[in-house]
Design a protein around this motif. Structure first.
Motif, PDB file in Angstrom:
ATOM      1  N   ALA A  56     -35.356  76.812  43.848  1.00 27.62           N
ATOM      2  CA  ALA A  56     -35.276  76.806  42.384  1.00 27.62           C
ATOM      3  C   ALA A  56     -34.803  78.137  41.829  1.00 27.62           C
ATOM      4  CB  ALA A  56     -36.634  76.446  41.784  1.00 27.62           C
ATOM      5  N   SER A  57     -34.641  79.126  42.692  1.00 26.92           N
ATOM      6  CA  SER A  57     -34.157  80.442  42.271  1.00 26.92           C
ATOM      7  C   SER A  57     -32.662  80.612  42.484  1.00 26.92           C
ATOM      8  CB  SER A  57     -34.891  81.533  43.053  1.00 26.92           C
ATOM      9  OG  SER A  57     -34.733  81.341  44.451  1.00 26.92           O
ATOM     10  N   SER A  58     -31.991  79.601  43.053  1.00 27.25           N
ATOM     11  CA  SER A  58     -30.574  79.733  43.414  1.00 27.25           C
ATOM     12  C   SER A  58     -29.681  78.909  42.495  1.00 27.25           C
ATOM     13  CB  SER A  58     -30.354  79.301  44.870  1.00 27.25           C
ATOM     14  OG  SER A  58     -28.976  79.293  45.178  1.00 27.25           O
ATOM     15  N   ALA A  59     -29.021  79.572  41.575  1.00 23.53           N
ATOM     16  CA  ALA A  59     -28.114  78.881  40.657  1.00 23.53           C
ATOM     17  C   ALA A  59     -26.971  78.214  41.419  1.00 23.53           C
ATOM     18  CB  ALA A  59     -27.569  79.863  39.628  1.00 23.53           C
ATOM     19  N   LYS A  60     -26.516  78.840  42.502  1.00 25.93           N
ATOM     20  CA  LYS A  60     -25.400  78.292  43.291  1.00 25.93           C
ATOM     21  C   LYS A  60     -25.773  76.956  43.915  1.00 25.93           C
ATOM     22  CE  LYS A  60     -24.626  80.025  47.359  1.00 25.93           C
ATOM     23  NZ  LYS A  60     -24.200  80.917  48.477  1.00 25.93           N
ATOM     24  N   PHE A  61     -26.947  76.886  44.528  1.00 20.46           N
ATOM     25  CA  PHE A  61     -27.367  75.639  45.169  1.00 20.46           C
ATOM     26  C   PHE A  61     -27.726  74.569  44.140  1.00 20.46           C
ATOM     27  CE2 PHE A  61     -28.777  78.421  48.909  1.00 20.46           C
ATOM     28  CZ  PHE A  61     -27.557  78.251  49.550  1.00 20.46           C
ATOM     29  N   ILE A  62     -28.317  74.980  43.042  1.00 18.13           N
ATOM     30  CA  ILE A  62     -28.666  74.027  41.982  1.00 18.13           C
ATOM     31  C   ILE A  62     -27.410  73.378  41.412  1.00 18.13           C
ATOM     32  CG2 ILE A  62     -29.552  73.875  39.612  1.00 18.13           C
ATOM     33  CD1 ILE A  62     -31.669  75.985  40.485  1.00 18.13           C
ATOM     34  N   ALA A  63     -26.351  74.151  41.237  1.00 14.56           N
ATOM     35  CA  ALA A  63     -25.120  73.638  40.642  1.00 14.56           C
ATOM     36  C   ALA A  63     -24.477  72.551  41.495  1.00 14.56           C
ATOM     37  CB  ALA A  63     -24.134  74.782  40.427  1.00 14.56           C
ATOM     38  N   LYS A  64     -24.645  72.620  42.812  1.00 15.55           N
ATOM     39  CA  LYS A  64     -24.012  71.664  43.716  1.00 15.55           C
ATOM     40  C   LYS A  64     -24.936  70.525  44.148  1.00 15.55           C
ATOM     41  CE  LYS A  64     -19.903  73.596  44.498  1.00 15.55           C
ATOM     42  NZ  LYS A  64     -18.620  72.870  44.322  1.00 15.55           N
ATOM     43  N   ALA A  65     -26.226  70.626  43.857  1.00 15.93           N
ATOM     44  CA  ALA A  65     -27.209  69.689  44.416  1.00 15.93           C
ATOM     45  C   ALA A  65     -26.897  68.240  44.068  1.00 15.93           C
ATOM     46  CB  ALA A  65     -28.607  70.052  43.936  1.00 15.93           C
ATOM     47  N   HIS A  66     -26.405  67.972  42.865  1.00 14.75           N
ATOM     48  CA  HIS A  66     -26.181  66.592  42.448  1.00 14.75           C
ATOM     49  C   HIS A  66     -25.018  65.934  43.182  1.00 14.75           C
ATOM     50  CE1 HIS A  66     -23.121  68.679  40.091  1.00 14.75           C
ATOM     51  NE2 HIS A  66     -22.563  67.508  39.838  1.00 14.75           N
ATOM     52  N   GLU A  67     -24.223  66.715  43.915  1.00  9.29           N
ATOM     53  CA  GLU A  67     -23.075  66.188  44.643  1.00  9.29           C
ATOM     54  C   GLU A  67     -23.409  65.833  46.093  1.00  9.29           C
ATOM     55  OE1 GLU A  67     -20.155  69.236  44.436  1.00  9.29           O
ATOM     56  OE2 GLU A  67     -19.971  69.174  42.240  1.00  9.29           O
ATOM     57  N   ARG A  68     -24.632  66.067  46.534  1.00  5.21           N
ATOM     58  CA  ARG A  68     -24.966  65.974  47.959  1.00  5.21           C
ATOM     59  C   ARG A  68     -25.320  64.563  48.424  1.00  5.21           C
ATOM     60  NH1 ARG A  68     -22.382  70.453  49.254  1.00  5.21           N
ATOM     61  NH2 ARG A  68     -23.385  72.384  48.538  1.00  5.21           N
ATOM     62  N   GLY A  69     -25.546  63.647  47.512  1.00  5.35           N
ATOM     63  CA  GLY A  69     -25.829  62.269  47.899  1.00  5.35           C
ATOM     64  C   GLY A  69     -27.269  61.993  48.280  1.00  5.35           C
ATOM     65  N   ALA A  70     -28.157  62.942  48.027  1.00  6.20           N
ATOM     66  CA  ALA A  70     -29.570  62.748  48.368  1.00  6.20           C
ATOM     67  C   ALA A  70     -30.233  61.812  47.372  1.00  6.20           C
ATOM     68  CB  ALA A  70     -30.300  64.091  48.386  1.00  6.20           C
ATOM     69  N   ASP A  71     -31.155  61.002  47.867  1.00  7.17           N
ATOM     70  CA  ASP A  71     -31.923  60.137  46.975  1.00  7.17           C
ATOM     71  C   ASP A  71     -32.835  60.950  46.072  1.00  7.17           C
ATOM     72  OD1 ASP A  71     -30.785  57.836  48.025  1.00  7.17           O
ATOM     73  OD2 ASP A  71     -32.415  57.490  49.445  1.00  7.17           O
ATOM     74  N   ALA A  72     -33.293  62.090  46.565  1.00  7.69           N
ATOM     75  CA  ALA A  72     -34.171  62.954  45.777  1.00  7.69           C
ATOM     76  C   ALA A  72     -33.826  64.410  46.038  1.00  7.69           C
ATOM     77  CB  ALA A  72     -35.641  62.705  46.110  1.00  7.69           C
ATOM     78  N   ILE A  73     -34.035  65.221  45.024  1.00  3.89           N
ATOM     79  CA  ILE A  73     -33.923  66.673  45.137  1.00  3.89           C
ATOM     80  C   ILE A  73     -35.313  67.255  44.928  1.00  3.89           C
ATOM     81  CG2 ILE A  73     -32.922  68.785  44.192  1.00  3.89           C
ATOM     82  CD1 ILE A  73     -30.851  66.997  45.508  1.00  3.89           C
ATOM     83  N   ILE A  74     -35.708  68.150  45.836  1.00  5.04           N
ATOM     84  CA  ILE A  74     -36.975  68.864  45.683  1.00  5.04           C
ATOM     85  C   ILE A  74     -36.645  70.307  45.287  1.00  5.04           C
ATOM     86  CG2 ILE A  74     -39.149  69.552  46.737  1.00  5.04           C
ATOM     87  CD1 ILE A  74     -38.618  67.400  48.894  1.00  5.04           C
ATOM     88  N   LEU A  75     -36.825  70.625  44.030  1.00  7.00           N
ATOM     89  CA  LEU A  75     -36.650  72.007  43.578  1.00  7.00           C
ATOM     90  C   LEU A  75     -37.849  72.815  44.066  1.00  7.00           C
ATOM     91  CD1 LEU A  75     -35.326  71.368  39.967  1.00  7.00           C
ATOM     92  CD2 LEU A  75     -34.078  72.553  41.792  1.00  7.00           C
ATOM     93  N   ASP A  76     -37.579  73.795  44.901  1.00 10.06           N
ATOM     94  CA  ASP A  76     -38.657  74.503  45.585  1.00 10.06           C
ATOM     95  C   ASP A  76     -39.035  75.792  44.858  1.00 10.06           C
ATOM     96  OD1 ASP A  76     -40.531  75.134  47.498  1.00 10.06           O
ATOM     97  OD2 ASP A  76     -39.086  76.101  48.830  1.00 10.06           O
ATOM     98  N   LEU A  77     -40.304  75.884  44.498  1.00  8.20           N
ATOM     99  CA  LEU A  77     -40.851  77.123  43.941  1.00  8.20           C
ATOM    100  C   LEU A  77     -41.670  77.884  44.975  1.00  8.20           C
ATOM    101  CD1 LEU A  77     -42.179  75.866  40.467  1.00  8.20           C
ATOM    102  CD2 LEU A  77     -40.075  77.144  40.913  1.00  8.20           C
TER     103      LEU A  77
END
Length: 237
Positions: free
Chosen positions: A11-32
């Motif tokens: 949840a601290s990485s803007a780069k990974f957050i920006a691309k997460a919706h393109e990965r095809g995962a059924d769920a995203i776990i934003l990690d704190l």
């Protein structure tokens, strides 16, 4: 609810957050928790108000993994609730009461903002939690269980070997299924995400045991999980 693949994103990485919706995962776990440095935890929590909507753009269900430390857990849970996350991955859950306490904290917030109750996926990461897994699964907000293999092994003074982890992981799995909840994980520990053949075999074995999906830390694993935890054409027929 189909949750074959659950991709962890710091949840601290803007780069990974920006691309997460393109990965095809059924769920995203934003990690704190583990993937966020101590001095970045506040900023990561504050960023949930935008990050949850960002990672959900592809239709993924959004969870937030909250910290286990008492001074962080409730604030993390409330921020995830207000940001619109579907649920929480509750790190190092040890008892049903811990979940009830989080639920009690969130209930007035949910009423205030007019949203459905936040769902819980407890992460059982020590031997005592494994033995109490069915009671934990009975908590009304719990939609599924997951076992933290390496931490369970550490709590037993053991090595995270397949023979060591198989029984506790199956105990958590049986507890989830006994209470009609989802079960996430694999019976083998495959730390190297580049070993896709080993991951595929582990996911297929878990599917054969009735597991519903698994989490991963690298997007290259998502297609493997989606394929492995989907029913075969023969099963559908």
């Amino acid at each position: 609810m189909r949750l074959r693949s659950l991709l962890y994103v710091p949840a601290s990485s803007a780069k990974f957050i920006a691309k997460a919706h393109e990965r095809g995962a059924d769920a995203i776990i934003l990690d704190l928790e583990d993937s966020v440095a101590s001095d970045q935890k506040q900023a990561a929590r504050d960023g949930l108000k935008d990050a949850v909507a960002q990672v959900a753009r592809g239709g993924a269900t959004v969870f937030v993994r909250i910290n286990s430390a008492p001074d962080l857990r409730m604030a993390d849970a409330e921020a995830a609730c207000r940001a619109g996350a579907f649920g929480l991955y509750v790190a190092k859950t040890r008892s049903p009461q811990e979940l009830e306490d989080i639920a009690a904290h969130l209930a007035p917030v949910e009423r205030q903002i007019g949203r459905p109750p936040v769902a819980f996926v407890p992460l059982l990461e020590d031997a005592g939690a494994v033995l109490d897994a069915r009671a934990i699964a009975r908590v009304s907000r719990v939609v599924g269980l997951a076992a933290g293999g390496e931490d369970i092994a550490t709590s037993m003074g053991a090595e995270p070997l397949p023979d060591v982890l198989r029984l506790p992981k199956l105990m958590v799995h049986l507890a989830a299924k006994a209470e009609g909840k989802l079960s996430f994980g694999m019976l083998l520990t495959v730390a190297d995400y580049r070993r896709l053949d080993a991951l595929k075999a582990a996911a297929r074995e878990a599917k054969a045991h009735g597991f519903d999906g698994a989490s991963c830390v690298h997007p290259s694993v998502v297609p493997v999980l989606n394929a492995s935890y989907s029913p075969s054409p023969e099963r559908i027929a």
